[in-house]
Design an enzyme around this catalytic site. Structure first.
Site, PDB file in Angstrom:
ATOM      1  N   TYR A  94      -9.231   1.692  -8.047  1.00 37.31           N
ATOM      2  CA  TYR A  94      -8.863   2.716  -9.012  1.00 37.31           C
ATOM      3  C   TYR A  94      -9.520   2.344 -10.342  1.00 37.31           C
ATOM      4  CZ  TYR A  94      -4.987   4.329  -6.016  1.00 37.31           C
ATOM      5  OH  TYR A  94      -4.220   4.828  -4.992  1.00 37.31           O
TER       6      TYR A  94
ATOM      7  N   SER B  41      -5.947  -2.694  -1.291  1.00 35.73           N
ATOM      8  CA  SER B  41      -5.751  -1.746  -2.373  1.00 35.73           C
ATOM      9  C   SER B  41      -5.727  -2.441  -3.727  1.00 35.73           C
ATOM     10  CB  SER B  41      -4.420  -0.999  -2.175  1.00 35.73           C
ATOM     11  OG  SER B  41      -4.079  -0.241  -3.321  1.00 35.73           O
TER      12      SER B  41
ATOM     13  N   HIS C  62      -5.289  11.466   0.619  1.00 33.38           N
ATOM     14  CA  HIS C  62      -4.400  10.369   0.214  1.00 33.38           C
ATOM     15  C   HIS C  62      -3.133  10.338   1.073  1.00 33.38           C
ATOM     16  CE1 HIS C  62      -4.444   7.540  -3.341  1.00 33.38           C
ATOM     17  NE2 HIS C  62      -3.272   7.235  -2.799  1.00 33.38           N
TER      18      HIS C  62
ATOM     19  N   THR D 295     -11.770   5.333  -5.328  1.00 28.05           N
ATOM     20  CA  THR D 295     -10.826   6.426  -5.063  1.00 28.05           C
ATOM     21  C   THR D 295     -10.835   7.421  -6.216  1.00 28.05           C
ATOM     22  OG1 THR D 295      -9.432   5.029  -3.691  1.00 28.05           O
ATOM     23  CG2 THR D 295      -8.406   6.982  -4.634  1.00 28.05           C
TER      24      THR D 295
ATOM     25  N   LYS E 105     -13.673   7.618  -1.796  1.00 33.04           N
ATOM     26  CA  LYS E 105     -12.447   7.955  -1.059  1.00 33.04           C
ATOM     27  C   LYS E 105     -11.697   9.076  -1.767  1.00 33.04           C
ATOM     28  CE  LYS E 105      -8.129   5.810   0.591  1.00 33.04           C
ATOM     29  NZ  LYS E 105      -7.171   6.726  -0.077  1.00 33.04           N
TER      30      LYS E 105
END
Length: 420
Positions: A160, A136, A300, A186, A276
């Site tokens: 992100y 992540s 999520h 994402t 995602k």
């Protein structure tokens, strides 16, 4: 009339079987867990409430998460008979390469807060099992250290797009340089969801030591010992770590991201690109038309918009619309290997696990992650054998029915319609 006899001592001793005594507490603890839910119970006992609830919880009333788990429980399987399943192959191909199992590890933020081995444990266990590991943007281990922990396996990176675009672009470049083969962009986090358990627990990054914290930690000293005696938490993207999770996300995320950002990321990323957080058929079609390599149906883990669509429910229609042109994956609510098999039968190319792996991590570090993967792999293999299919490719919609639950509103609407 029942005939009885006095048993011979030798016959009694033949019945006495003693299990091997396991002296290591961790080995004994993990060996006793036969399901992910049992790993969860161990994790809850061993982890401070704030850290456990951060992992276990979801947004607002947690309806999205409950529905996602329920959706898998409402599956009905339809097995074939008289097929030779003495040998079963669980391997599959996803995003241009193979995976020994039809699931990988999903990206999770702040992972070393749950257990100090964090992403290193996840990446190492994934590499040993021959499955992908996803790091992540909000991970607590660097891109380069994850690569070192899983040097020969498949590493994916979740991105992100943040207010400071140069940070996001720099992470993309670092992931490419480290040999990560897939980027998961994402798109469901313009702002942070309302994680009410975190608010009630006063959970912050890093954890603050207060009276309530000390009381909760007093029966879990090992967690605090690990936290205080291991390297300081470092995040892949954030230069500061003070505040609640929601405050950190809202300060970093940019609610203005749009399709131009997708084009920019596509231009600088050399590998496979997956999106995602897709939650509608219309968005799946639009993204497929733009040429993305994969779509991950995900809400999520129920941690953003509560009452969001259940990814597993979306799966059949999305596969019908775009499955011939892009790979469709699914996550959220997976707690059993049977959930994975059901997803594959309805057309998913691959699945990702988040909480399931984290429960193992909290229960026993790297060995706990190994155990979580082992449990799911065993369940996948057994479910395939009981369905009497030999390969992942043989699974198809005829093997699964999604049962429907009528809620009160549905029942009353039908009753009104049926009135004379």
């Amino acid at each position: 009339m029942v005939q009885r006899q006095v048993p011979k001592p030798a016959e009694i001793f033949e019945l006495l079987k003693f299990k091997k005594v396991v002296l290591r507490g961790k080995e004994r603890r993990l060996g006793s867990a036969q399901t992910i839910e049992e790993l969860r119970a161990i994790a809850k006992r061993r982890t401070p409430a704030a850290a456990f609830d951060y992992t276990d919880g979801a947004a607002e009333n947690e309806i999205s998460l409950q529905r996602a788990v329920q959706a898998f429980e409402d599956v009905e399987f339809h097995p074939a008979v008289l097929n030779d399943v003495s040998e079963v192959n669980t391997a599959t191909t996803v995003l241009g390469d193979t995976s020994a199992l039809p699931f990988g590890i999903a990206p999770t933020g702040f992972t070393r807060l749950m257990q100090t081995e964090g992403e290193v444990a996840g990446a190492g266990a994934a590499g040993a099992a021959g499955i992908p590991f996803t790091l992540s943007t909000l991970g607590t281990t660097s891109i380069e250290d994850v690569k070192a922990a899983n040097p020969h396996g498949r590493n994916w990176f979740q991105l992100y797009v943040m207010r400071q675009r140069e940070i996001s672009y720099g992470l993309v470049e670092r992931a490419a340089a480290a040999g990560f083969d897939t980027l998961f962009f994402t798109v469901d986090t313009p702002v942070a969801g309302a994680r009410l358990r975190d608010a009630r627990n006063g959970f912050s990054i890093p954890p603050q030591i207060a009276i309530r914290t000390l009381v909760n930690a007093s029966v879990r000293p090992w967690w605090w010992w690990d936290f205080l005696t291991t390297p300081k938490l470092e995040f892949a993207s954030l230069s500061q770590t003070g505040g609640t999770v929601g405050e950190l996300l809202n300060s970093a995320m940019d609610p203005s991201i749009n399709y131009e950002d997708l084009a920019e990321i596509r231009a600088i990323w050399p590998g496979k690109l997956a999106i995602k957080g897709v939650q509608t058929v219309e968005d799946a079609k639009k993204l497929t038309d733009l040429g993305v390599d994969a779509i991950l149906l995900s809400n999520h883990g129920g941690r953003q918009l509560d009452r969001a669509p259940v990814p597993f429910h979306l799966l059949p229609e999305v596969v019908r619309e775009v499955g011939a042109d892009t790979e469709v994956m699914v996550d959220t609510g997976i707690r059993n290997g049977a959930d994975i098999v059901a997803s594959l039968a309805l057309g998913a190319r691959f699945t990702l696990i988040g909480r399931a792996y984290l429960y193992g991590l909290m229960a026993g570090g790297r060995e706990g992650v190994d155990r979580a993967i082992e449990i799911l792999a065993t369940e996948v293999r057994r479910t395939m054998q009981l369905l009497q299919v030999r390969t992942v490719e043989e699974l198809n919609p005829s093997h699964v029915t999604q049962l429907t639950r009528f809620n009160r509103v549905d029942f009353e609407a039908r009753a009104f319609t049926d009135r004379p």
